[in-house]
Enzyme design. Sequence first.
Site, PDB file in Angstrom:
ATOM      1  N   VAL A   1     -17.540 -46.879  23.389  1.00 28.75           N
ATOM      2  CA  VAL A   1     -18.233 -48.098  23.839  1.00 28.75           C
ATOM      3  C   VAL A   1     -19.360 -48.544  22.905  1.00 28.75           C
ATOM      4  O   VAL A   1     -19.858 -49.656  23.057  1.00 28.75           O
ATOM      5  CB  VAL A   1     -18.770 -47.967  25.286  1.00 28.75           C
ATOM      6  CG1 VAL A   1     -17.629 -47.846  26.280  1.00 28.75           C
ATOM      7  CG2 VAL A   1     -19.760 -46.821  25.418  1.00 28.75           C
TER       8      VAL A   1
ATOM      9  N   TYR B   1     -33.188 -33.875  34.273  1.00 27.28           N
ATOM     10  CA  TYR B   1     -32.272 -35.027  34.193  1.00 27.28           C
ATOM     11  C   TYR B   1     -32.896 -36.121  33.303  1.00 27.28           C
ATOM     12  O   TYR B   1     -32.203 -36.880  32.640  1.00 27.28           O
ATOM     13  CB  TYR B   1     -31.925 -35.549  35.596  1.00 27.28           C
ATOM     14  CG  TYR B   1     -30.620 -36.337  35.616  1.00 27.28           C
ATOM     15  CD1 TYR B   1     -29.429 -35.746  35.193  1.00 27.28           C
ATOM     16  CD2 TYR B   1     -30.576 -37.658  36.034  1.00 27.28           C
ATOM     17  CE1 TYR B   1     -28.229 -36.444  35.194  1.00 27.28           C
ATOM     18  CE2 TYR B   1     -29.383 -38.367  36.041  1.00 27.28           C
ATOM     19  CZ  TYR B   1     -28.218 -37.750  35.621  1.00 27.28           C
ATOM     20  OH  TYR B   1     -27.042 -38.463  35.627  1.00 27.28           O
TER      21      TYR B   1
ATOM     22  N   LYS C   1     -29.589 -44.084  34.622  1.00 27.21           N
ATOM     23  CA  LYS C   1     -28.858 -44.310  35.888  1.00 27.21           C
ATOM     24  C   LYS C   1     -29.586 -45.353  36.751  1.00 27.21           C
ATOM     25  O   LYS C   1     -28.932 -46.107  37.478  1.00 27.21           O
ATOM     26  CB  LYS C   1     -28.678 -43.003  36.663  1.00 27.21           C
ATOM     27  CG  LYS C   1     -27.736 -41.998  36.014  1.00 27.21           C
ATOM     28  CD  LYS C   1     -26.334 -42.518  35.818  1.00 27.21           C
ATOM     29  CE  LYS C   1     -25.361 -41.428  35.388  1.00 27.21           C
ATOM     30  NZ  LYS C   1     -24.040 -41.970  34.980  1.00 27.21           N
TER      31      LYS C   1
ATOM     32  N   THR D   1     -18.395 -30.376  35.761  1.00 29.92           N
ATOM     33  CA  THR D   1     -17.508 -30.987  34.760  1.00 29.92           C
ATOM     34  C   THR D   1     -17.962 -30.584  33.360  1.00 29.92           C
ATOM     35  O   THR D   1     -18.982 -29.902  33.209  1.00 29.92           O
ATOM     36  CB  THR D   1     -17.571 -32.520  34.862  1.00 29.92           C
ATOM     37  OG1 THR D   1     -18.914 -32.919  34.596  1.00 29.92           O
ATOM     38  CG2 THR D   1     -17.143 -33.017  36.231  1.00 29.92           C
TER      39      THR D   1
HETATM   40  P1  NAP Z   1     -17.052 -35.790  31.746  1.00 30.16           P
HETATM   41  O1  NAP Z   1     -15.730 -35.316  32.217  1.00 30.16           O
HETATM   42  O2  NAP Z   1     -17.659 -35.099  30.581  1.00 30.16           O
HETATM   43  O3  NAP Z   1     -16.968 -37.372  31.478  1.00 30.16           O
HETATM   44  C1  NAP Z   1     -17.917 -38.091  30.734  1.00 30.16           C
HETATM   45  C2  NAP Z   1     -17.136 -39.038  29.851  1.00 30.16           C
HETATM   46  O4  NAP Z   1     -18.007 -39.956  29.148  1.00 30.16           O
HETATM   47  C3  NAP Z   1     -16.330 -38.295  28.783  1.00 30.16           C
HETATM   48  O5  NAP Z   1     -14.985 -38.714  28.830  1.00 30.16           O
HETATM   49  C4  NAP Z   1     -17.044 -38.735  27.516  1.00 30.16           C
HETATM   50  O6  NAP Z   1     -16.255 -38.653  26.368  1.00 30.16           O
HETATM   51  C5  NAP Z   1     -17.415 -40.149  27.883  1.00 30.16           C
HETATM   52  N1  NAP Z   1     -18.263 -40.765  26.865  1.00 30.16           N
HETATM   53  C6  NAP Z   1     -19.441 -40.322  26.340  1.00 30.16           C
HETATM   54  N2  NAP Z   1     -19.861 -41.136  25.362  1.00 30.16           N
HETATM   55  C7  NAP Z   1     -18.947 -42.139  25.264  1.00 30.16           C
HETATM   56  C8  NAP Z   1     -18.809 -43.279  24.439  1.00 30.16           C
HETATM   57  N3  NAP Z   1     -19.694 -43.578  23.473  1.00 30.16           N
HETATM   58  N4  NAP Z   1     -17.746 -44.116  24.629  1.00 30.16           N
HETATM   59  C9  NAP Z   1     -16.827 -43.843  25.557  1.00 30.16           C
HETATM   60  N5  NAP Z   1     -16.878 -42.757  26.371  1.00 30.16           N
HETATM   61  C10 NAP Z   1     -17.923 -41.918  26.218  1.00 30.16           C
HETATM   62  O7  NAP Z   1     -18.159 -35.680  32.895  1.00 30.16           O
HETATM   63  P2  NAP Z   1     -18.235 -36.285  34.385  1.00 30.16           P
HETATM   64  O8  NAP Z   1     -19.166 -35.381  35.096  1.00 30.16           O
HETATM   65  O9  NAP Z   1     -16.874 -36.526  34.936  1.00 30.16           O
HETATM   66  O10 NAP Z   1     -19.014 -37.653  34.157  1.00 30.16           O
HETATM   67  C11 NAP Z   1     -18.511 -38.918  34.541  1.00 30.16           C
HETATM   68  C12 NAP Z   1     -19.595 -39.807  35.105  1.00 30.16           C
HETATM   69  O11 NAP Z   1     -20.021 -39.264  36.347  1.00 30.16           O
HETATM   70  C13 NAP Z   1     -20.838 -39.952  34.239  1.00 30.16           C
HETATM   71  O12 NAP Z   1     -21.322 -41.273  34.322  1.00 30.16           O
HETATM   72  C14 NAP Z   1     -21.814 -39.014  34.924  1.00 30.16           C
HETATM   73  O13 NAP Z   1     -23.156 -39.370  34.688  1.00 30.16           O
HETATM   74  C15 NAP Z   1     -21.423 -39.244  36.364  1.00 30.16           C
HETATM   75  N6  NAP Z   1     -21.920 -38.230  37.299  1.00 30.16           N
HETATM   76  C16 NAP Z   1     -21.615 -36.903  37.079  1.00 30.16           C
HETATM   77  C17 NAP Z   1     -22.103 -35.955  37.973  1.00 30.16           C
HETATM   78  C18 NAP Z   1     -21.837 -34.483  37.766  1.00 30.16           C
HETATM   79  O14 NAP Z   1     -22.546 -33.667  38.330  1.00 30.16           O
HETATM   80  N7  NAP Z   1     -20.815 -34.092  36.997  1.00 30.16           N
HETATM   81  C19 NAP Z   1     -22.855 -36.359  39.083  1.00 30.16           C
HETATM   82  C20 NAP Z   1     -23.107 -37.709  39.283  1.00 30.16           C
HETATM   83  C21 NAP Z   1     -22.630 -38.636  38.379  1.00 30.16           C
HETATM   84  P3  NAP Z   1     -16.637 -37.452  25.318  1.00 30.16           P
HETATM   85  O15 NAP Z   1     -16.338 -36.177  26.015  1.00 30.16           O
HETATM   86  O16 NAP Z   1     -15.781 -37.736  24.138  1.00 30.16           O
HETATM   87  O17 NAP Z   1     -18.093 -37.603  24.986  1.00 30.16           O
HETATM   88  C1  1JT Z   2     -24.599 -36.458  31.298  1.00 29.23           C
HETATM   89  C2  1JT Z   2     -24.697 -35.062  31.408  1.00 29.23           C
HETATM   90  C3  1JT Z   2     -24.546 -37.240  32.443  1.00 29.23           C
HETATM   91  C4  1JT Z   2     -24.741 -34.472  32.666  1.00 29.23           C
HETATM   92  C5  1JT Z   2     -24.698 -35.260  33.812  1.00 29.23           C
HETATM   93  C6  1JT Z   2     -24.606 -36.638  33.695  1.00 29.23           C
HETATM   94  N1  1JT Z   2     -24.591 -37.166  34.937  1.00 29.23           N
HETATM   95  C7  1JT Z   2     -24.674 -36.160  35.816  1.00 29.23           C
HETATM   96  N2  1JT Z   2     -24.729 -34.999  35.146  1.00 29.23           N
HETATM   97  C8  1JT Z   2     -24.853 -33.692  35.742  1.00 29.23           C
HETATM   98  C9  1JT Z   2     -26.298 -33.258  35.850  1.00 29.23           C
HETATM   99  C10 1JT Z   2     -27.068 -33.114  34.721  1.00 29.23           C
HETATM  100  C11 1JT Z   2     -28.399 -32.698  34.792  1.00 29.23           C
HETATM  101  C12 1JT Z   2     -28.954 -32.438  36.000  1.00 29.23           C
HETATM  102  C13 1JT Z   2     -28.196 -32.600  37.128  1.00 29.23           C
HETATM  103  C14 1JT Z   2     -26.859 -33.004  37.047  1.00 29.23           C
HETATM  104  C15 1JT Z   2     -24.770 -34.182  30.192  1.00 29.23           C
HETATM  105  C16 1JT Z   2     -24.377 -34.917  28.921  1.00 29.23           C
HETATM  106  C17 1JT Z   2     -25.004 -36.258  28.850  1.00 29.23           C
HETATM  107  C18 1JT Z   2     -24.524 -37.147  29.978  1.00 29.23           C
HETATM  108  O1  1JT Z   2     -30.270 -32.045  35.961  1.00 29.23           O
HETATM  109  C19 1JT Z   2     -30.758 -31.309  37.005  1.00 29.23           C
HETATM  110  C20 1JT Z   2     -29.249 -32.537  33.546  1.00 29.23           C
END
Ligand code: NAP
Ligand code: 1JT
Length: 253
Positions: free
Chosen positions: A63, A153, A160, A191
């Site tokens: 992106v 975070y 966010k 993840t």
């Molecule tokens: P994930 O599987 O690592 O997915 C994150 C994705 O973002 C990856 O496919 C990553 O690709 C992509 N990305 C990063 N930079 C990019 C770029 N420049 N262009 C296009 N894609 C890019 O982790 P996930 O936990 O499922 O995260 C998905 C979403 O959920 C994120 O917005 C995260 O903040 C949100 N979220 C996660 C949690 C949690 O606890 N896991 C909680 C709340 C919200 P690369 O691997 O190539 O960088």
């Molecule tokens: C990113 C990362 C985006 C971790 C993320 C994310 N959105 C949710 N998580 C999980 C998380 C991360 C932290 C946290 C609680 C949940 C890592 C790579 C960059 C984008 O802090 C207590 C740090």
Amino acid sequence: MLKDKIGMIFGVANKRSIAWACAAACAEHGAKQAFTYQGERLKENVEKLAGELPDSLVVPCDVTNQADVDAAFDAVKERYGRLDYLIHSIAFAPKEALEGEFVTTTREAFRTALEISAFSLTQVSLAAAPLMTEGGSIVTMTYYGAEKVVSNYNVMGVAKAALEASTRYLAADLGKQNIRVNAISAGPINTLSARGVKNMGTLLGYVGEKSPLKRNVTASEVGNTALFLVSDLASGITGENIHVDCGYNIMGI
Ligand code: NAP
Ligand code: 1JT
């Protein structure tokens, strides 16, 4: 529920990705979907996963590169002719920015986190809107760190917060085209992104104990909520942030 619907999914890195849980839930209800991946490194992974689903398309898209974004939407238009929903599930911040104190965030880390994690929603919404000729639904993923201070975070919380505000502004603009824009605030899930974070295990344990449901949320529960939001069942919901976190966010002392 999604028979004859076309979706576009940003953010599948592997089978644990929240984006993949969303795609799987939608495919089970009849949708056809295009997947974007960032960088050659993930190409094979995403092609293998998408290959499990009927009539899917896989296109590269970083992106931060506008030409990639344009080409990805051109490919969707050419293959399917239109788009019904888009799931935005991408975020990034440099690792050093997710440790220590927020006050030390650099200009470069701030710019990168906000560009990839927040601005990209506006960028893909603008490109998606002309393809959503019969109305549409856009869903993004956010986290509680936007609303309250969560240690470590840091700049992701600020990104966010911008993402959640963008959801409301985009909903206001695109409503006249019958395009809905909503966010899902997911509880912590283990993840690939989350794994890079120090003390993730401790955070999962804490949230699991404090939440009303006394457990952590699963990616498939988030996927089912995305399925609801992109379906006609959610036709009256836009600009909203739905917490899918086992109730964690409602708790005070
Ligand atoms: P994930 O599987 O690592 O997915 C994150 C994705 O973002 C990856 O496919 C990553 O690709 C992509 N990305 C990063 N930079 C990019 C770029 N420049 N262009 C296009 N894609 C890019 O982790 P996930 O936990 O499922 O995260 C998905 C979403 O959920 C994120 O917005 C995260 O903040 C949100 N979220 C996660 C949690 C949690 O606890 N896991 C909680 C709340 C919200 P690369 O691997 O190539 O960088
Ligand atoms: C990113 C990362 C985006 C971790 C993320 C994310 N959105 C949710 N998580 C999980 C998380 C991360 C932290 C946290 C609680 C949940 C890592 C790579 C960059 C984008 O802090 C207590 C740090």
